[in-house]
Every structure is written in structure tokens, then in C-alpha cells.
Design a protein around this motif. Structure first.
Motif, PDB file in Angstrom:
ATOM      1  N   THR A 157       0.840  -1.211   0.000  1.00  0.00           N
ATOM      2  CA  THR A 157       0.000   0.000   0.000  1.00  0.00           C
ATOM      3  C   THR A 157       0.870   1.254   0.000  1.00  0.00           C
ATOM      4  OG1 THR A 157      -0.121   0.007   2.426  1.00  0.00           O
ATOM      5  CG2 THR A 157      -1.884  -1.157   1.235  1.00  0.00           C
ATOM      6  N   HIS A 158       2.032   1.173   0.651  1.00  0.00           N
ATOM      7  CA  HIS A 158       3.009   2.263   0.630  1.00  0.00           C
ATOM      8  C   HIS A 158       4.287   1.761   1.269  1.00  0.00           C
ATOM      9  CE1 HIS A 158       1.027   2.651   4.534  1.00  0.00           C
ATOM     10  NE2 HIS A 158       1.899   3.545   4.945  1.00  0.00           N
ATOM     11  N   LEU A 159       5.318   2.611   1.308  1.00  0.00           N
ATOM     12  CA  LEU A 159       6.639   2.126   1.747  1.00  0.00           C
ATOM     13  C   LEU A 159       7.011   2.534   3.171  1.00  0.00           C
ATOM     14  CD1 LEU A 159       8.997   2.268  -1.382  1.00  0.00           C
ATOM     15  CD2 LEU A 159       7.832   0.308  -0.352  1.00  0.00           C
ATOM     16  N   MET A 161       7.712   1.729   6.971  1.00  0.00           N
ATOM     17  CA  MET A 161       8.377   0.483   7.395  1.00  0.00           C
ATOM     18  C   MET A 161       7.442  -0.519   8.063  1.00  0.00           C
ATOM     19  SD  MET A 161      10.603   2.048  10.466  1.00  0.00           S
ATOM     20  CE  MET A 161       9.885   2.747  11.947  1.00  0.00           C
ATOM     21  N   ASP A 162       6.290  -0.051   8.589  1.00  0.00           N
ATOM     22  CA  ASP A 162       5.360  -1.011   9.187  1.00  0.00           C
ATOM     23  C   ASP A 162       4.571  -1.759   8.101  1.00  0.00           C
ATOM     24  OD1 ASP A 162       4.305   1.599   8.819  1.00  0.00           O
ATOM     25  OD2 ASP A 162       2.541   1.117  10.027  1.00  0.00           O
ATOM     26  N   HIS A 163       4.825  -1.433   6.839  1.00  0.00           N
ATOM     27  CA  HIS A 163       4.135  -2.097   5.719  1.00  0.00           C
ATOM     28  C   HIS A 163       5.093  -2.896   4.831  1.00  0.00           C
ATOM     29  CE1 HIS A 163       0.319   0.114   6.499  1.00  0.00           C
ATOM     30  NE2 HIS A 163       1.196   0.840   7.176  1.00  0.00           N
ATOM     31  N   CYS A 164       6.372  -2.480   4.773  1.00  0.00           N
ATOM     32  CA  CYS A 164       7.315  -3.216   3.911  1.00  0.00           C
ATOM     33  C   CYS A 164       8.469  -3.847   4.686  1.00  0.00           C
ATOM     34  CB  CYS A 164       7.863  -2.297   2.806  1.00  0.00           C
ATOM     35  SG  CYS A 164       9.018  -1.041   3.402  1.00  0.00           S
ATOM     36  N   GLY A 266      -5.352  -0.055   3.866  1.00  0.00           N
ATOM     37  CA  GLY A 266      -4.022   0.369   4.299  1.00  0.00           C
ATOM     38  C   GLY A 266      -4.132   1.428   5.388  1.00  0.00           C
ATOM     39  N   ASP A 267      -3.463   2.571   5.202  1.00  0.00           N
ATOM     40  CA  ASP A 267      -3.460   3.641   6.199  1.00  0.00           C
ATOM     41  C   ASP A 267      -4.372   4.807   5.807  1.00  0.00           C
ATOM     42  OD1 ASP A 267      -1.743   2.106   7.618  1.00  0.00           O
ATOM     43  OD2 ASP A 267      -0.098   3.559   7.690  1.00  0.00           O
ATOM     44  N   ALA A 268      -5.376   4.552   4.947  1.00  0.00           N
ATOM     45  CA  ALA A 268      -6.335   5.619   4.628  1.00  0.00           C
ATOM     46  C   ALA A 268      -7.338   5.811   5.763  1.00  0.00           C
ATOM     47  CB  ALA A 268      -7.072   5.299   3.323  1.00  0.00           C
ATOM     48  N   ALA A 310      -8.510  -2.581   7.555  1.00  0.00           N
ATOM     49  CA  ALA A 310      -7.451  -1.567   7.458  1.00  0.00           C
ATOM     50  C   ALA A 310      -6.296  -1.982   8.357  1.00  0.00           C
ATOM     51  CB  ALA A 310      -7.980  -0.192   7.851  1.00  0.00           C
ATOM     52  N   THR A 311      -5.123  -1.511   8.022  1.00  0.00           N
ATOM     53  CA  THR A 311      -3.903  -1.952   8.707  1.00  0.00           C
ATOM     54  C   THR A 311      -3.987  -1.785  10.218  1.00  0.00           C
ATOM     55  OG1 THR A 311      -2.656  -1.276   6.772  1.00  0.00           O
ATOM     56  CG2 THR A 311      -1.402  -1.659   8.792  1.00  0.00           C
ATOM     57  N   HIS A 312      -4.435  -0.602  10.672  1.00  0.00           N
ATOM     58  CA  HIS A 312      -4.308  -0.290  12.095  1.00  0.00           C
ATOM     59  C   HIS A 312      -5.638  -0.324  12.851  1.00  0.00           C
ATOM     60  CE1 HIS A 312      -0.132   0.495  11.261  1.00  0.00           C
ATOM     61  NE2 HIS A 312      -0.429   1.439  10.388  1.00  0.00           N
ATOM     62  N   LEU A 313      -6.674  -0.934  12.258  1.00  0.00           N
ATOM     63  CA  LEU A 313      -7.914  -1.177  13.012  1.00  0.00           C
ATOM     64  C   LEU A 313      -7.725  -2.456  13.814  1.00  0.00           C
ATOM     65  CD1 LEU A 313     -10.741  -0.451  10.406  1.00  0.00           C
ATOM     66  CD2 LEU A 313      -9.870   1.048  12.205  1.00  0.00           C
TER      67      LEU A 313
END
Ligand SMILES: [Zn+2]
Length: 337
Positions: A157-159, A161-164, A266-268, A310-313
Motif C-alpha cells: 500500500t506504501h513504503l 516500514m510497518d508495511h514493507c 491500508g493507512d487511509a 485496514a492496517t491499524h484497526l
């Protein structure tokens, strides 16, 4: 030369003027936040894990599994740095959350569609020793019987560091197949050549760690990158779409099959974003645009009645979105097993 320096001055003045924040509280270090919480988890942790931290569901013919990479302990102020601290503290209190440390879930998604096995984001990895409760992805995939060598595609979803970061853990790249395809918005790869951190509000140490991780990732995986401009269909019913906002190349993944729909945002979207979509998250590189993206996406998900992850839910994060006056309401999904 003089024209260039005056335009630089004008740009920075504008940024300072528009970056009006009622909150000047400095963020404590991540170690400080982590130490407050981690002691509770440092003993009595059974091995293998008592809680499997994975949740499987179907979207039509598409298999989906949400896997938790763990939890991040971050300063509470990050969830809305354009908000009066008293208002923020009241919201945290209303949500039965501690006033100063935000316990952030970190969800990753595995998708199987057609003959593709797709990993969407990859968690934190081992880069950041102050966040010891994250970086669990490789272990939890193994516990779920998922071999890294079976992954045909990675979508990022983006770069951040908690995603890649999970793809940079020692030994991971070697276990992935040589013909792996890594899908990332072209704008995201471009952004990290000279990233702008002027609008973020992060704990000390984060900007440097984020720069370093994104740069390492682009170097390590350069030959496997399959950049896309605005959208790309990774597999039948699996569409990655660029939104921008959080970062210029931030993307979401839309799943659609047999009349069912689910979006991995993602983080939207963060937990506070339903009730307060206009609160600026500390990790957003363009907070105004991130808020516009959030509102647009939440409206669309509410209208479609589709599922959201979503990533952080909070794990497993599967939920629906309802419109509630001018804002939104989070409707957790039923536990189906
Ligand atoms: Zn994130």
C-alpha cells in the motif's frame, strides 16, 4: 539563483502557516511508550502462541486471511496532531483507551484468487527493537501453514516500514520465489527518492528509520518491482488503486467476486477516522489530502455496503462503514467461526 531561494522561502512560509496545530506537545520516545506497556507481555507468553492471530474469510471465490503482524505502542498524540490535546484526551477516555499510549494493531492480508497467492503488505520486520511486539508475520504465516515460496505477488500500500519492513527480515527474501512480482505505485517509489517530512508529526527516530527502510527496500527488490500508475488488476477481482494522501503513492486493494466486496484500506482509515475523519494522523505526509481520501473512501464503502479491513484497526478488523450525520460509524463484523 535568487528566484529559486525566494520561492524556497515562500514555500516554507506557506507550509508553516497552513500547518496550524493547536498541539505543541512533544512526542515521547517510542521506547518510553513501549516500556509502559511491554512489561505486561514479557512473561507467561506460551509458545506456540495461545492466540493464533489469523482470521480467514471468503469474498465470493476469493480466499482472504487477515494476519496480525503484532502491535505497535505509539504516543497517543499521533492520532490527531491538529486537535486540542484536551479534546483528544476526552476521545481516548470515551473509547476506554489510555491517555498517552496508542496500541496500534498491524494487520496484513493474504489473498488467493485464480492461480495467484498475494501478500498485501508485510508488517514491521525487525528493524525497530523498541517495538518488540511487532514483526511477527513470518512466524504467523508459518503457523498458518503458508509457505513464503507459495507467494506469487506482493502488493504494497506504501513504503512506510510497518508495511514493507517484513520483507527485509533476514532470510525472507531467500525464501521468496525468484519470479515474485512486487506491485507498488510508481509515485511511491518516486516519493522516496527525496521524501518530504515537513507535515508529519512522528516520535523521535521515526523519520530516519522510515527513510532508511524505504531506501533499503527499493534497493533490495528493484528487479522484482512492477510499478503501476493508477491501478492494476493483480488477479481476477483483485484491484490495487492509488489514492495518494497518506503518502503520494498510497494505494488500497479492492476485492470483488460473486457480488461480494471487501476493501483493504491500508493507512487511509484509522479507528478515530470514523468519528473524526478530519483529525490528522502523525504519519500522513499530506494530511489535508489524506483526510479527503478518507472521507471519499468511507462514503463509498458505506454506499456499497462492502467490508473494510485496514492496517491499524483492531484485529481482525473486518467491519462495515455506516454514515452517521456528517461523520461515520464503525460497525464490527460478526465472528464467523
Ligand atoms: Zn501504517
Amino acid at each position: 539563483m535568487s528566484a529559486q531561494s525566494s520561492s524556497t522561502t515562500r514555500r516554507s512560509t506557506t507550509a508553516a502557516e497552513t500547518n496550524i496545530s493547536s498541539d505543541n506537545t512533544p512526542h515521547p520516545s517510542v521506547k518510553h511508550c513501549a516500556d509502559k506497556v511491554n512489561a505486561r507481555y514479557s512473561h507467561g507468553r506460551p509458545e506456540p502462541e495461545l492466540v493464533p492471530s489469523r482470521y480467514a474469510l471468503k469474498v465470493g471465490a476469493i480466499d482472504v486471511m487477515v494476519v496480525s503482524d503484532g502491535v505497535l505502542s505509539l504516543p497517543g498524540a499521533m492520532l490527531g496532531h491538529n486537535v486540542d490535546p484536551a479534546v483528544r484526551a476526552a476521545w481516548l477516555n470515551d473509547m476506554f483507551l489510555p491517555p498517552d499510549v496508542l496500541e496500534w494493531a498491524l494487520n496484513v492480508v493474504m489473498v488467493r484468487s485464480g492461480d495467484r497467492t498475494i501478500l498485501i503488505d508485510a508488517g514491521m520486520g525487525m528493524e525497530f527493537p523498541d517495538l518488540p511486539r511487532s514483526g511477527k508475520l513470518a512466524q504467523r504465516l508459518e503457523d498458518a501453514g503458508i509457505d513464503l515460496a507459495s507467494v506469487t505477488d506482493v502488493v504494497l500500500t506504501h513504503l512506510h516500514m510497518d508495511h514493507c519492513g517484513g520483507l527485509l527480515v533476514d532470510g525472507v527474501r531467500e525464501r521468496l520465489r525468484p519470479d515474485l512480482r512486487v506491485h507498488l505505485a510508481a509515485a511511491e517509489a518516486k516519493f522516496w527518492e527525496a521524501p518530504d517530512f515537513s507535515r508529519v508529526s512522528m516520535p523521535p527516530g521515526f523519520p530516519d528509520a522510515l527513510r532508511r527502510t524505504a531506501k533499503n527496500f527499493l534497493k533490495e527488490y528493484q528487479s522484482q518491482l512492477r510499478p503501476f500508475e493508477n491501478e492494476y488488476e493483480v488477479a481476477p477481482g483483485v484491484l490495487v488503486t492509488r489514492t495518494g494522501g497518506h503518502t503520494p503513492g498510497h494505494s488500497v486493494v479492492r476485492l470483488a467476486s460473486g457480488g461480494d466486496r471487501l476493501t483493504f484500506a491500508g493507512d487511509a482509515v484509522f479507528q478515530v477516522g470514523f468519528e473524526h475523519p478530519d483529525w490528522y494522523n502523525g504519519f500522513e505526509h499530506d494530511p489535508e489530502e489524506a483526510a479527503r481520501v478518507r472521507v471519499r473512501l468511507l462514503r463509498e464503502l458505506a454506499a456499497n455496503r462492502e467490508s473494510l479491513v485496514a492496517t491499524h484497526l483492531s484485529f481482525p478488523s473486518v467491519c462495515h462503514v455506516a454514515v452517521d450525520g456528517d461523520v461515520f460509524r464503525w460497525v464490527p463484523g460478526p465472528w464467523e467461526y
